[in-house]
Design a protein around this motif. Structure first.
Motif, PDB file in Angstrom:
ATOM      1  N   ASP A  57      30.090  22.432  29.106  1.00 46.02           N
ATOM      2  CA  ASP A  57      30.938  23.348  29.870  1.00 46.02           C
ATOM      3  C   ASP A  57      30.590  23.317  31.359  1.00 46.02           C
ATOM      4  N   SER A  58      29.298  23.299  31.655  1.00 48.23           N
ATOM      5  CA  SER A  58      28.865  23.228  33.055  1.00 48.23           C
ATOM      6  C   SER A  58      29.288  21.904  33.675  1.00 48.23           C
ATOM      7  N   LEU A  59      29.090  20.830  32.933  1.00 48.05           N
ATOM      8  CA  LEU A  59      29.470  19.512  33.432  1.00 48.05           C
ATOM      9  C   LEU A  59      30.961  19.475  33.746  1.00 48.05           C
ATOM     10  N   TYR A  60      31.777  20.012  32.856  1.00 49.76           N
ATOM     11  CA  TYR A  60      33.221  20.014  33.094  1.00 49.76           C
ATOM     12  C   TYR A  60      33.565  20.816  34.353  1.00 49.76           C
ATOM     13  N   LYS A  61      32.926  21.957  34.525  1.00 52.33           N
ATOM     14  CA  LYS A  61      33.184  22.795  35.698  1.00 52.33           C
ATOM     15  C   LYS A  61      32.830  22.047  36.983  1.00 52.33           C
ATOM     16  N   TYR A  62      31.672  21.378  37.005  1.00 55.91           N
ATOM     17  CA  TYR A  62      31.252  20.635  38.193  1.00 55.91           C
ATOM     18  C   TYR A  62      32.149  19.422  38.436  1.00 55.91           C
ATOM     19  N   ALA A  63      32.519  18.734  37.378  1.00 55.00           N
ATOM     20  CA  ALA A  63      33.369  17.547  37.517  1.00 55.00           C
ATOM     21  C   ALA A  63      34.760  17.923  38.021  1.00 55.00           C
ATOM     22  N   ALA A  64      35.304  19.011  37.509  1.00 51.77           N
ATOM     23  CA  ALA A  64      36.624  19.466  37.956  1.00 51.77           C
ATOM     24  C   ALA A  64      36.581  19.867  39.433  1.00 51.77           C
ATOM     25  N   ALA A  65      35.519  20.521  39.843  1.00 55.12           N
ATOM     26  CA  ALA A  65      35.376  20.902  41.252  1.00 55.12           C
ATOM     27  C   ALA A  65      35.244  19.653  42.129  1.00 55.12           C
ATOM     28  N   ALA A  66      34.489  18.679  41.655  1.00 57.18           N
ATOM     29  CA  ALA A  66      34.335  17.427  42.404  1.00 57.18           C
ATOM     30  C   ALA A  66      35.670  16.696  42.519  1.00 57.18           C
ATOM     31  N   ARG A  67      36.406  16.673  41.445  1.00 59.46           N
ATOM     32  CA  ARG A  67      37.715  16.004  41.450  1.00 59.46           C
ATOM     33  C   ARG A  67      38.660  16.676  42.447  1.00 59.46           C
ATOM     34  N   SER A  68      38.664  17.984  42.454  1.00 58.86           N
ATOM     35  CA  SER A  68      39.518  18.731  43.373  1.00 58.86           C
ATOM     36  C   SER A  68      39.141  18.458  44.830  1.00 58.86           C
ATOM     37  N   LEU A  69      37.858  18.491  45.130  1.00 56.60           N
ATOM     38  CA  LEU A  69      37.399  18.231  46.499  1.00 56.60           C
ATOM     39  C   LEU A  69      37.674  16.783  46.913  1.00 56.60           C
ATOM     40  N   ALA A  70      37.510  15.847  45.990  1.00 55.35           N
ATOM     41  CA  ALA A  70      37.752  14.435  46.294  1.00 55.35           C
ATOM     42  C   ALA A  70      39.221  14.185  46.595  1.00 55.35           C
ATOM     43  N   GLN A  71      40.115  14.850  45.878  1.00 58.82           N
ATOM     44  CA  GLN A  71      41.550  14.691  46.132  1.00 58.82           C
ATOM     45  C   GLN A  71      41.925  15.197  47.519  1.00 58.82           C
ATOM     46  N   GLN A  72      41.244  16.228  47.979  1.00 58.02           N
ATOM     47  CA  GLN A  72      41.523  16.780  49.304  1.00 58.02           C
ATOM     48  C   GLN A  72      41.082  15.834  50.414  1.00 58.02           C
ATOM     49  N   GLN A  73      40.090  14.998  50.127  1.00 60.09           N
ATOM     50  CA  GLN A  73      39.522  14.135  51.163  1.00 60.09           C
ATOM     51  C   GLN A  73      40.240  12.804  51.311  1.00 60.09           C
ATOM     52  N   SER A  74      41.092  12.444  50.384  1.00 56.89           N
ATOM     53  CA  SER A  74      41.850  11.189  50.441  1.00 56.89           C
ATOM     54  C   SER A  74      40.949   9.973  50.683  1.00 56.89           C
ATOM     55  N   ASN A  75      39.890   9.889  49.907  1.00 57.98           N
ATOM     56  CA  ASN A  75      38.945   8.773  49.999  1.00 57.98           C
ATOM     57  C   ASN A  75      38.884   8.123  48.621  1.00 57.98           C
ATOM     58  N   ALA A  76      39.258   6.851  48.548  1.00 62.71           N
ATOM     59  CA  ALA A  76      39.339   6.154  47.258  1.00 62.71           C
ATOM     60  C   ALA A  76      37.991   6.103  46.547  1.00 62.71           C
ATOM     61  N   VAL A  77      36.928   5.877  47.289  1.00 60.45           N
ATOM     62  CA  VAL A  77      35.603   5.780  46.671  1.00 60.45           C
ATOM     63  C   VAL A  77      35.178   7.127  46.099  1.00 60.45           C
ATOM     64  N   LEU A  78      35.368   8.184  46.862  1.00 58.11           N
ATOM     65  CA  LEU A  78      34.995   9.516  46.376  1.00 58.11           C
ATOM     66  C   LEU A  78      35.862   9.933  45.193  1.00 58.11           C
TER      67      LEU A  78
END
Length: 189
Positions: A57-78
């Motif tokens: 559950d914690s992993l999913y929460k952190y991964a979802a937050a990372a995915r959301s932040l990465a989409q905002q940054q428009s960086n293919a690697v991130l």
């Protein structure tokens, strides 16, 4: 003598567990205290790399937050690294198909021919092989891993070569171990 060995084993195990907990707590603190989204994303991705020590559950929460932040940054690697984090979460939750879809989508956006995304491509391809292995599709996993090995040789990437050769060895060991256990079970009847 046995008591001493057992005591040493327990002490070393507890010491390693303590270090892992400290790493995760340090990374959680970095996430909470991050001054910018870029710093927070980096900390989240590092935290997700500790996936085997995090609750699903914690992993999913952190991964979802990372995915959301990465989409905002428009960086293919991130975005690719966030996709890997999300696939870790899906695999840990038993959602192998979802993990494979996430990885396949990220693979299509990252080319092996681009020097900037090549390391990410190799990481994504290895994660795709893990998805196959998680679903016990060892034949497909091995085919993909042999393909990665060939590509790593072509681009002279010894770290990718070593990691994936090791994974091939583990899969082959697991396949042989299953066969030998099957044979011993059948011969027991």
């Amino acid at each position: 003598m046995r008591k001493i060995v057992c005591l040493i084993f327990c002490w070393v195990s507890a010491l390693q567990l303590s270090d892992q907990t400290k790493t995760i707590e340090r990374l959680r603190t970095h996430v909470q205290l991050a001054a910018t989204d870029a710093i927070k994303l980096k900390a989240l991705l590092e935290l997700c790399d500790q996936h085997s020590s995090l609750h699903k559950d914690s992993l999913y929460k952190y991964a979802a937050a990372a995915r959301s932040l990465a989409q905002q940054q428009s960086n293919a690697v991130l975005s690719g690294k966030a996709a890997i984090a999300m696939s870790y979460a899906c695999l840990q939750a038993g959602n192998t198909d979802s993990a494979a879809i996430i990885i396949e989508s990220a693979l299509q956006k990252n080319s092996i021919t681009d020097v900037n995304t090549r390391p990410l491509y190799f990481e994504l391809a290895a994660q795709k092989a893990d998805c196959y292995g998680d679903a016990s599709n060892y034949k497909e996993a091995l085919q993909l891993l042999y393909n990665i090995v060939g590509q790593a040789e072509q681009f002279k990437d010894s770290m990718v070569l070593a990691k994936n050769m090791n994974t091939i060895g583990v899969i082959n060991y697991n396949i042989d171990d299953v066969r030998s256990k099957k044979a011993s079970t059948i011969s027991g009847f």
